[in-house]
Design an enzyme around this catalytic site. Structure first.
Site, PDB file in Angstrom:
ATOM      1  N   ALA A  61       1.066  -0.677  -1.047  1.00  0.00           N
ATOM      2  CA  ALA A  61      -0.335   0.179  -1.917  1.00  0.00           C
ATOM      3  C   ALA A  61      -0.887  -2.019  -1.328  1.00  0.00           C
ATOM      4  O   ALA A  61      -0.314  -2.760  -1.943  1.00  0.00           O
ATOM      5  CB  ALA A  61      -0.920   0.848  -2.530  1.00  0.00           C
ATOM      6  N   GLY A 100       3.381   2.464  -1.567  1.00  0.00           N
ATOM      7  CA  GLY A 100       2.779   3.342  -0.489  1.00  0.00           C
ATOM      8  C   GLY A 100       3.498   3.252   1.316  1.00  0.00           C
ATOM      9  O   GLY A 100       3.180   3.857   1.459  1.00  0.00           O
ATOM     10  N   GLU A 103       6.380   5.624   1.219  1.00  0.00           N
ATOM     11  CA  GLU A 103       5.453   6.776   1.139  1.00  0.00           C
ATOM     12  C   GLU A 103       5.193   7.403   2.390  1.00  0.00           C
ATOM     13  O   GLU A 103       5.419   8.424   3.036  1.00  0.00           O
ATOM     14  CB  GLU A 103       4.699   6.889  -0.129  1.00  0.00           C
ATOM     15  CG  GLU A 103       5.284   7.248  -1.417  1.00  0.00           C
ATOM     16  CD  GLU A 103       4.343   7.157  -2.647  1.00  0.00           C
ATOM     17  OE1 GLU A 103       3.502   6.391  -2.142  1.00  0.00           O
ATOM     18  OE2 GLU A 103       4.032   8.195  -2.809  1.00  0.00           O
ATOM     19  N   GLU A 123       6.621   1.056  -7.815  1.00  0.00           N
ATOM     20  CA  GLU A 123       5.605   1.333  -8.601  1.00  0.00           C
ATOM     21  C   GLU A 123       5.783   1.407 -10.090  1.00  0.00           C
ATOM     22  O   GLU A 123       5.390   0.918 -10.828  1.00  0.00           O
ATOM     23  CB  GLU A 123       4.784   2.532  -8.567  1.00  0.00           C
ATOM     24  CG  GLU A 123       4.600   2.517  -7.449  1.00  0.00           C
ATOM     25  CD  GLU A 123       5.391   2.707  -5.542  1.00  0.00           C
ATOM     26  OE1 GLU A 123       6.301   3.434  -6.049  1.00  0.00           O
ATOM     27  OE2 GLU A 123       4.804   3.860  -4.494  1.00  0.00           O
TER      28      GLU A 123
HETATM   29  N1  3HC Z   1      -0.864  -5.919  -2.142  1.00  0.00           N
HETATM   30  C1  3HC Z   1      -1.253  -7.069  -2.403  1.00  0.00           C
HETATM   31  N2  3HC Z   1      -0.572  -8.414  -1.785  1.00  0.00           N
HETATM   32  C2  3HC Z   1       0.855  -8.543  -1.809  1.00  0.00           C
HETATM   33  C3  3HC Z   1       1.454  -7.056  -2.091  1.00  0.00           C
HETATM   34  C4  3HC Z   1       0.828  -5.778  -2.198  1.00  0.00           C
HETATM   35  N3  3HC Z   1       1.152  -4.795  -2.215  1.00  0.00           N
HETATM   36  N4  3HC Z   1       2.877  -7.067  -1.927  1.00  0.00           N
HETATM   37  C5  3HC Z   1       2.738  -8.782  -1.856  1.00  0.00           C
HETATM   38  N5  3HC Z   1       1.417  -9.443  -1.884  1.00  0.00           N
HETATM   39  C6  3HC Z   1       1.248 -10.694  -1.657  1.00  0.00           C
HETATM   40  C7  3HC Z   1       2.085 -11.538  -2.616  1.00  0.00           C
HETATM   41  O1  3HC Z   1       0.455 -11.422  -3.993  1.00  0.00           O
HETATM   42  C8  3HC Z   1       1.472 -13.026  -1.980  1.00  0.00           C
HETATM   43  O2  3HC Z   1       0.656 -13.507  -2.053  1.00  0.00           O
HETATM   44  P1  3HC Z   1       0.111 -15.287  -2.309  1.00  0.00           P
HETATM   45  O3  3HC Z   1       1.214 -15.330  -1.313  1.00  0.00           O
HETATM   46  O4  3HC Z   1      -1.131 -15.197  -2.208  1.00  0.00           O
HETATM   47  O5  3HC Z   1       0.792 -15.424  -3.508  1.00  0.00           O
HETATM   48  C9  3HC Z   1       2.696 -12.493  -0.949  1.00  0.00           C
HETATM   49  O6  3HC Z   1       2.083 -11.181  -0.332  1.00  0.00           O
HETATM   50  C10 3HC Z   1       4.309 -12.303  -0.715  1.00  0.00           C
HETATM   51  O7  3HC Z   1       4.745 -11.815  -1.470  1.00  0.00           O
HETATM   52  P2  3HC Z   1       6.023 -12.329  -2.467  1.00  0.00           P
HETATM   53  O8  3HC Z   1       5.328 -14.164  -2.763  1.00  0.00           O
HETATM   54  O9  3HC Z   1       5.926 -11.224  -3.495  1.00  0.00           O
HETATM   55  O10 3HC Z   1       7.277 -12.223  -0.922  1.00  0.00           O
HETATM   56  P3  3HC Z   1       8.639 -12.108  -1.201  1.00  0.00           P
HETATM   57  O11 3HC Z   1       9.005 -12.469   0.535  1.00  0.00           O
HETATM   58  O12 3HC Z   1       9.073 -13.255  -1.801  1.00  0.00           O
HETATM   59  O13 3HC Z   1       8.584 -10.334  -1.657  1.00  0.00           O
HETATM   60  C11 3HC Z   1       7.840  -8.335  -1.342  1.00  0.00           C
HETATM   61  C12 3HC Z   1       8.425  -9.716  -0.771  1.00  0.00           C
HETATM   62  C13 3HC Z   1       9.374  -7.596  -1.738  1.00  0.00           C
HETATM   63  C14 3HC Z   1       7.505  -8.145  -0.571  1.00  0.00           C
HETATM   64  C15 3HC Z   1       7.113  -8.485  -3.043  1.00  0.00           C
HETATM   65  O14 3HC Z   1       5.895  -9.305  -2.056  1.00  0.00           O
HETATM   66  C16 3HC Z   1       7.071  -7.460  -3.444  1.00  0.00           C
HETATM   67  O15 3HC Z   1       7.298  -6.436  -4.247  1.00  0.00           O
HETATM   68  N6  3HC Z   1       5.651  -6.454  -3.129  1.00  0.00           N
HETATM   69  C17 3HC Z   1       5.200  -5.589  -3.797  1.00  0.00           C
HETATM   70  C18 3HC Z   1       5.761  -4.048  -3.675  1.00  0.00           C
HETATM   71  C19 3HC Z   1       4.995  -3.451  -4.088  1.00  0.00           C
HETATM   72  O16 3HC Z   1       5.392  -3.252  -5.670  1.00  0.00           O
HETATM   73  N7  3HC Z   1       4.763  -2.048  -3.468  1.00  0.00           N
HETATM   74  C20 3HC Z   1       4.441  -0.910  -4.091  1.00  0.00           C
HETATM   75  C21 3HC Z   1       2.919  -1.113  -4.513  1.00  0.00           C
HETATM   76  S1  3HC Z   1       1.878  -0.237  -5.304  1.00  0.00           S
HETATM   77  C22 3HC Z   1       1.828   1.003  -4.647  1.00  0.00           C
HETATM   78  O17 3HC Z   1       2.677   1.450  -3.124  1.00  0.00           O
HETATM   79  C23 3HC Z   1       0.982   2.666  -4.786  1.00  0.00           C
HETATM   80  C24 3HC Z   1       0.965   3.856  -3.777  1.00  0.00           C
HETATM   81  O18 3HC Z   1       2.100   4.764  -4.417  1.00  0.00           O
HETATM   82  C25 3HC Z   1      -0.606   4.777  -3.251  1.00  0.00           C
END
Ligand code: 3HC
Ligand code: NAI
Length: 698
Positions: A61, A100, A103, A123
């Site tokens: 998400a 997400g 999912e 998450e």
């Molecule tokens: N939402 C918004 N922005 C995000 C994002 C997300 N889910 N994931 C990454 N970004 C942004 C980062 O803030 C970063 O922004 P910036 O360049 O402005 O600093 C950019 O994307 C690149 O991210 P990384 O520097 O972390 O890039 P990497 O290549 O090192 O890593 C990744 C990529 C492994 C995908 C890592 O970004 C990550 O772990 N992201 C989060 C994944 C996550 O937690 N997903 C679950 C979200 S909650 C959800 O899905 C709820 C659902 O169940 C309803």
């Protein structure tokens, strides 16, 4: 257009293009829904492939939307449209399918992925649980135990393992994702693959119904890891609901309710803040993202002691050859032996193969001659903490190292500028402050000297990521960011034990606050003799008396605490006696120190020091300080970090408490000018921005 629809023969391709990580923003959800509906109603289309452009599948998400009013379309509508499609939908995954993103893939009827893909529900790391049906569908596919492990760790599962546990149906060759997914879809249409609606597959859950104790066993086994966090427990409850609910929808309702509870709670807010803080720390105002970095193909480490050995391992772990130089053969051999036994221990636990241990040891070359650093791209000095010694070494490094080499020091407190001043190239000198044990601890403080070149900073920050560290840039000041703040906590902790609290009282309170251990336990672990010189010892502090008695900490079986054979710490009557003696001679009244007072006395001066570090320009932003404390000092991430914590309490309240303490206990509690200023302006630490372009001396 963030989502587009194309058709090739009977297959429709719904492609998401929302860089950098294809997060499922409202625009993306709306685009997918629109394209899915168009594909479903198009009579020419028989099957649908859901895929992503750019470097990854959907990474989750859009976290920036959290905590704000919800935008439509909602998750339920999107997921239902895909899952209920009569035409088979194949998720074609490369890069990461996370949160997400996974999912959404789980409501598709099939999943194919490239070899390098990773899948997971991370998450929990944001203080959340999967809110798009993940807790209900995952156990239906991979079974209960695997699902519990995945949702509570947030681990990214590699494609090979994902195939083994049934999370994906096929691995396709890299670069051939579209072709592979098309071939798979055609096989499905030909009838050789039956579309699977995961929400209706209950076999794996039924199989575990007779085993209800699985949940409590899991809780017990992980109690230490989960301590203080809400999200792991909530994730477990959702999976329990998957097993115990009469219908899929009932389980889903539990997930939705618990997800919302976490989302509006303080822990997730702090953990989401931290997620962005860590990424922000890489951004340095006067070092642009496109700064050319220096290639680091060979590293030199000077000193094979506690730090040198661990530092060397970091590079060997990522395939970079390291030359380690020591003064004496036997010390060098001892250092290499410690490294080998570290690797052997990991191998014995199953964390490394024997081949990898040999490969990594093969990358390490020991030497007694600093001239062997001549072809190194980076040399890190990790000898005793003495300025005269470090200066002498940097003079020699200057003469030996090749022109483009970076010369770094691991000093924990000395002045980098003074060290750099003995070289003809101070622009190539930087501090790389690793934390002990250096092969384990995530934090790397990168210390920018007055003359350090921007490409040396950029290279160090990039290198940190490469070796799996979280880097934070700091300016030159005694103790840099972390240790400078820690000193304040140590000082108050020691004072508290001379007022009536015992070391184990202080430790218990800080442990309950969320630290892995309190300051006295930490001192025992590090060794009470750090910085203690026997000849100069005058029995003037509790620590000195303990050292004089040979109670040097855990390594000698006694320090502030007594230790049994299994290294369990027990309050020591002897230490208590020593403290009482000090109190009696001080003439101070013993009083009962409350737990709240322990927290305030130990934490507020830390925050105040953080404010001074900011006002002096020694940290770029408040969130960088939080990243240092979470990764280097065990600050509980569900409290964000000391500066975030202060912002949540309210800086006016922090200031008022500091002033109250100052009135009775003096200038240990003198508020930082920045704290006063921010309170006067009604602002938070988070609002503070450095005005100077670089971290200059104050
Ligand atoms: N939402 C918004 N922005 C995000 C994002 C997300 N889910 N994931 C990454 N970004 C942004 C980062 O803030 C970063 O922004 P910036 O360049 O402005 O600093 C950019 O994307 C690149 O991210 P990384 O520097 O972390 O890039 P990497 O290549 O090192 O890593 C990744 C990529 C492994 C995908 C890592 O970004 C990550 O772990 N992201 C989060 C994944 C996550 O937690 N997903 C679950 C979200 S909650 C959800 O899905 C709820 C659902 O169940 C309803
Ligand atoms: P240590 O005493 O374990 O190791 C220092 C090593 O340097 C010894 O093996 C010694 O033989 C070697 N050495 C001394 N002079 C040398 C020379 N001229 N050439 C080659 N080798 C030489 O010390 P430790 O703990 O590893 O500390 C090293 C540095 O790292 C210090 O500056 C310390 O402040 C810093 N540091 C230490 C941390 C810790 O927790 N121990 C944490 C972070 C930084």
């Amino acid at each position: 257009m963030v989502v587009k629809l194309e058709r090739q023969d009977e297959i429709a391709f719904v492609t998401i293009n929302n860089p950098p990580v294809n997060a499922l923003s409202a625009a993306v959800r709306s685009g997918i829904l629109e394209c899915m509906n168009a594909a479903i109603t198009d009579p020419e289309v028989k099957a649908i492939v859901l895929t992503c452009a750019g470097r990854t599948f959907i990474a989750g998400a859009d976290i920036t939307e959290f905590g704000k009013p919800p935008k439509s379309p909602g998750w339920d509508e999107l997921l239902a449209a895909v899952e209920d499609s009569r035409k088979p939908v194949v998720a074609a995954i490369h890069g990461n399918a996370l949160g997400g993103g996974l999912e959404l893939a789980l409501v598709c009827h099939f999943r194919v992925a490239t070899n390098d893909a990773k899948l997971g529900l991370p998450e929990v790391k944001l203080g959340l649980l999967p809110g798009g049906g993940g807790t209900q569908r995952l156990p239906r596919i991979v079974g209960l135990e695997k699902a519990l492990e995945m949702v509570t760790s947030g681990r990214h599962v590699p494609a090979k393992e994902a195939l083994e546990i049934g999370l994906i149906d096929e691995i396709v060759e890299e670069g051939q994702l579209k072709e592979g997914a098309t071939a798979f879809a055609n096989r499905a249409l030909a009838g050789s693959k039956r579309p699977v609606k995961v929400s209706g597959s209950n076999a794996k859950l039924e199989a575990t119904k007779d085993n209800p104790e699985i949940f409590d066993n899991f809780r017990k086994a992980n109690a230490r890891k989960f301590r203080g966090f809400l999200a792991p427990e909530y994730n477990i409850r959702c999976i329990e609901a998957a097993v115990n609910s009469a219908t899929f929808e009932e389980g889903l309702a539990v997930e939705r309710k618990l997800f919302m509870e976490l989302m509006i709670g303080p822990q997730s807010a702090a953990q989401r803040y931290y997620f962005f803080a860590e990424r922000q720390a890489n951004k340095i105002p006067d070092v642009s993202d496109d700064t050319a970095t220096r290639p680091i193909k060979k590293v030199g480490v000077l000193g094979a002691g506690t730090m040198g050995g661990g530092i060397a391992m970091n590079f060997a772990n990522t395939g970079i050859p390291v030359t380690i130089v020591e003064v004496k053969q036997e010390v060098l051999e001892r250092g290499l032996k410690v490294i080998k036994s570290n690797y052997d221990r990991t191998a014995a636990r199953g964390g490394l193969t024997r081949e990898l241990v040999d490969e990594r040891m093969g990358l390490l070359t020991g030497s007694l001659d600093m001239n062997d650093f001549k072809d190194c791209d980076l040399v890190i000095e990790a000898v005793f903490e003495r300025m005269d010694l470090k200066k002498n070494i940097f003079e020699r490094l200057d003469a030996i190292c090749k022109p483009s080499a970076i010369m770094a020091t691991n000093t924990s407190a000395l002045n980098i500028d003074e060290i750099a001043s003995v070289t003809k190239r101070p622009e190539d000198v930087i501090g790389l402050h690793f934390f002990s044990p250096a092969n384990v601890m995530k934090l790397l403080e990168v210390i920018r000297g007055e003359k350090t070149a921007t490409d040396v900073i950029a290279t160090s920050m990039k290198l940190a990521k490469w070796i799996g560290k979280v880097a934070v840039l700091a300016g030159v000041c005694p103790g840099f960011i972390g240790n400078r703040m820690l000193d304040q906590r140590e000082r108050q902790a020691k004072k508290l034990v001379l007022e009536g609290a015992m070391p184990w009282d202080v430790d218990r309170v800080l442990y309950d606050f969320g630290f892995p251990m309190g300051p006295f336990r930490m001192n025992d672990l590090a060794g009470l003799d750090i910085g203690w010189v026997k000849e100069e010892s005058r029995s003037s502090t509790v620590g000195e008396v303990l050292c004089e008695m040979g109670r040097l900490g855990e390594k000698t079986g006694a320090g502030f605490y007594d230790y049994d054979e299994s290294r369990n710490a027990k309050p020591s009557p002897l230490t208590e006696k020593i403290i009482n003696r000090f109190m009696a001679t001080s003439g101070k009244m013993k009083w009962t120190v409350s737990d709240d007072e322990v927290v305030d006395r130990c934490i507020y001066p830390v925050i105040n020091e953080g404010a001074k570090i900011l006002q002096e320009g020694k940290a770029i932003r408040a969130s960088d300080i939080d990243v240092v404390w979470v990764n280097g000092y065990g600050w509980p991430v569900y409290r964000g970090g000391p500066m975030y914590y202060a912002d949540q309490i309210g800086l006016d309240k922090v200031l008022a408490k500091m002033k109250k303490f100052q009135a009775t206990m003096g200038d240990d509690f003198k508020p930082a000018a920045l704290l006063e200023k921010l309170v006067a302006e009604g602002k938070k630490f988070a609002d503070f921005k450095q005005t100077q372009k670089t971290l200059e001396p104050a």
